[in-house]
Design a protein around this motif. Structure first.
Motif, PDB file in Angstrom:
ATOM      1  N   ALA A 185      45.939  70.402  97.717  1.00  0.00           N
ATOM      2  CA  ALA A 185      46.943  69.566  96.981  1.00  0.00           C
ATOM      3  C   ALA A 185      48.297  70.446  97.245  1.00  0.00           C
ATOM      4  O   ALA A 185      49.431  69.977  97.465  1.00  0.00           O
ATOM      5  CB  ALA A 185      46.738  69.223  95.733  1.00  0.00           C
ATOM      6  N   ASP A 186      48.010  71.860  97.050  1.00  0.00           N
ATOM      7  CA  ASP A 186      49.285  72.843  97.196  1.00  0.00           C
ATOM      8  C   ASP A 186      50.000  72.666  98.504  1.00  0.00           C
ATOM      9  O   ASP A 186      51.033  72.743  98.612  1.00  0.00           O
ATOM     10  CB  ASP A 186      48.832  73.895  96.667  1.00  0.00           C
ATOM     11  N   ALA A 187      48.929  72.729  99.321  1.00  0.00           N
ATOM     12  CA  ALA A 187      49.453  72.765 100.955  1.00  0.00           C
ATOM     13  C   ALA A 187      50.159  71.428 101.393  1.00  0.00           C
ATOM     14  O   ALA A 187      51.039  71.345 101.773  1.00  0.00           O
ATOM     15  CB  ALA A 187      48.338  73.004 101.836  1.00  0.00           C
ATOM     16  N   THR A 188      49.645  70.284 100.755  1.00  0.00           N
ATOM     17  CA  THR A 188      50.128  68.941 100.691  1.00  0.00           C
ATOM     18  C   THR A 188      51.405  68.935 100.266  1.00  0.00           C
ATOM     19  O   THR A 188      52.381  68.245 100.882  1.00  0.00           O
ATOM     20  CB  THR A 188      49.459  67.984 100.403  1.00  0.00           C
ATOM     21  N   ALA A 189      51.692  69.539  98.965  1.00  0.00           N
ATOM     22  CA  ALA A 189      52.991  69.539  98.364  1.00  0.00           C
ATOM     23  C   ALA A 189      53.920  69.996  99.354  1.00  0.00           C
ATOM     24  O   ALA A 189      55.052  69.550  99.288  1.00  0.00           O
ATOM     25  CB  ALA A 189      52.932  70.135  97.069  1.00  0.00           C
ATOM     26  N   LYS A 190      53.769  71.267  99.970  1.00  0.00           N
ATOM     27  CA  LYS A 190      54.681  72.024 100.771  1.00  0.00           C
ATOM     28  C   LYS A 190      54.953  70.961 101.855  1.00  0.00           C
ATOM     29  O   LYS A 190      56.126  71.002 102.389  1.00  0.00           O
ATOM     30  CB  LYS A 190      54.064  73.417 101.100  1.00  0.00           C
ATOM     31  N   ALA A 191      54.123  70.265 102.613  1.00  0.00           N
ATOM     32  CA  ALA A 191      54.179  69.540 103.694  1.00  0.00           C
ATOM     33  C   ALA A 191      55.078  68.256 103.370  1.00  0.00           C
ATOM     34  O   ALA A 191      55.791  68.049 104.107  1.00  0.00           O
ATOM     35  CB  ALA A 191      52.886  69.146 104.023  1.00  0.00           C
ATOM     36  N   VAL A 192      54.865  67.777 102.246  1.00  0.00           N
ATOM     37  CA  VAL A 192      55.617  66.771 101.829  1.00  0.00           C
ATOM     38  C   VAL A 192      57.104  67.054 101.593  1.00  0.00           C
ATOM     39  O   VAL A 192      58.018  66.437 102.205  1.00  0.00           O
ATOM     40  CB  VAL A 192      55.188  66.266 100.200  1.00  0.00           C
ATOM     41  N   GLU A 193      57.312  68.277 101.185  1.00  0.00           N
ATOM     42  CA  GLU A 193      58.847  68.836 100.889  1.00  0.00           C
ATOM     43  C   GLU A 193      59.436  69.120 102.147  1.00  0.00           C
ATOM     44  O   GLU A 193      60.599  68.861 102.497  1.00  0.00           O
ATOM     45  CB  GLU A 193      59.016  70.161  99.991  1.00  0.00           C
TER      46      GLU A 193
END
Length: 268
Positions: free
Chosen positions: A80-88
């Motif tokens: 989830a943390d990597a996905t949050a970075k990808a979203v931003e």
């Protein structure tokens, strides 16, 4: 098609934010035959919708200031943390930072660049996404994004989840894009949802970008009648869609939109 064999980028959880959980439970029980099971005293009113002993969705009270009732679609992620970075990095916004839900898993919630809210679930002790069944009568069978900018949305989700698309012309300038996640099989055959750009008449009427679920039903007209009899607002009355089936769309009494679909039989 949706399955409970979750791969990254596939829908793996679904919950409803409701101003009145008891009222929501009563409505969906009457329409889809679901029962409500509380997640316990420490869950803040959150609980599970079940059908024949299997979890089909969840519901909880609204927690974000100014939020309106809506169904929230979650997608599988291994991180989830990597996905949050990808979203931003792709131009989206983090609404709820990644956080553990006890030991069940880790979630985060986002807004895509066109304004549609969605979330991700990273499984922990809860295998997969937690949905016990999909594609059965009265369960999740499809997810769909109505968006103000289909091209931008496709670029965004392609960057975040590596989705692939199959564009289906619908007449005029309208295009419906089937969504598939890597590892889910052949594009089209493995489609888990669709993306469609809102037309000008919808924009003028105040529509905005949003994800919503489709629930498969044995009888679209009867289920539609059950929903409207219990206070649902009509968005699209029962309509035949060639090659798809018979569908309808409503808003529940609290204003959360969802769709009903009686699919056409498939042939091989």
């Amino acid at each position: 098609m949706l399955t409970t064999n979750y791969v990254p980028g596939t829908p793996n959880w679904l919950d409803l934010g409701a101003p009145d959980v008891d009222a929501a439970a009563a409505f969906y029980s009457g329409v889809l035959g679901w029962t409500f099971q509380s997640a316990g005293p420490d869950a803040g009113g959150y609980g599970f919708f079940q059908l024949d002993g299997k979890t089909v969705a969840a519901v909880g009270p609204l927690t974000e200031e100014g939020a309106s009732s809506a169904w929230n679609v979650y997608f599988q992620t291994p991180d989830a943390d990597a996905t949050a970075k990808a979203v931003e990095q792709a131009g989206g916004a983090v609404r709820v930072a990644p956080a553990d839900v006890f030991t069940a898993g880790r979630l985060a919630a986002f807004t895509d660049p066109t304004g549609a809210d969605f979330a991700v679930w990273q499984p922990g002790d809860l295998p997969g996404g937690g949905l016990g069944t999909v594609m059965a009568p009265n369960t999740l069978c499809w997810t769909e994004l109505y968006t103000t900018d289909a091209a931008r949305a496709k670029d965004f989700y392609g960057s975040v989840f590596s989705w692939t698309y199959q564009d289906m012309p619908m007449g005029g300038d309208a295009v419906y894009s089937l969504v598939s996640a890597p590892g889910g099989g052949k594009v089209g055959d493995s489609a888990q949802g669709g993306i469609m750009e809102l037309q000008q008449e919808h924009l003028r009427a105040g529509s905005s970008s949003e994800w919503h679920p489709y629930f498969g039903v044995a009888d679209c007209d009867a289920t539609f009648a059950a929903a409207t009899d219990r206070g649902a607002t009509v968005m699209i009355p029962p309509t035949d869609a060639p090659g798809v089936g018979r569908l309808a769309m409503v808003m529940d009494p609290a204003g959360a939109p969802f769709a009903l679909l009686k699919g056409e039989p498939t042939t091989t």
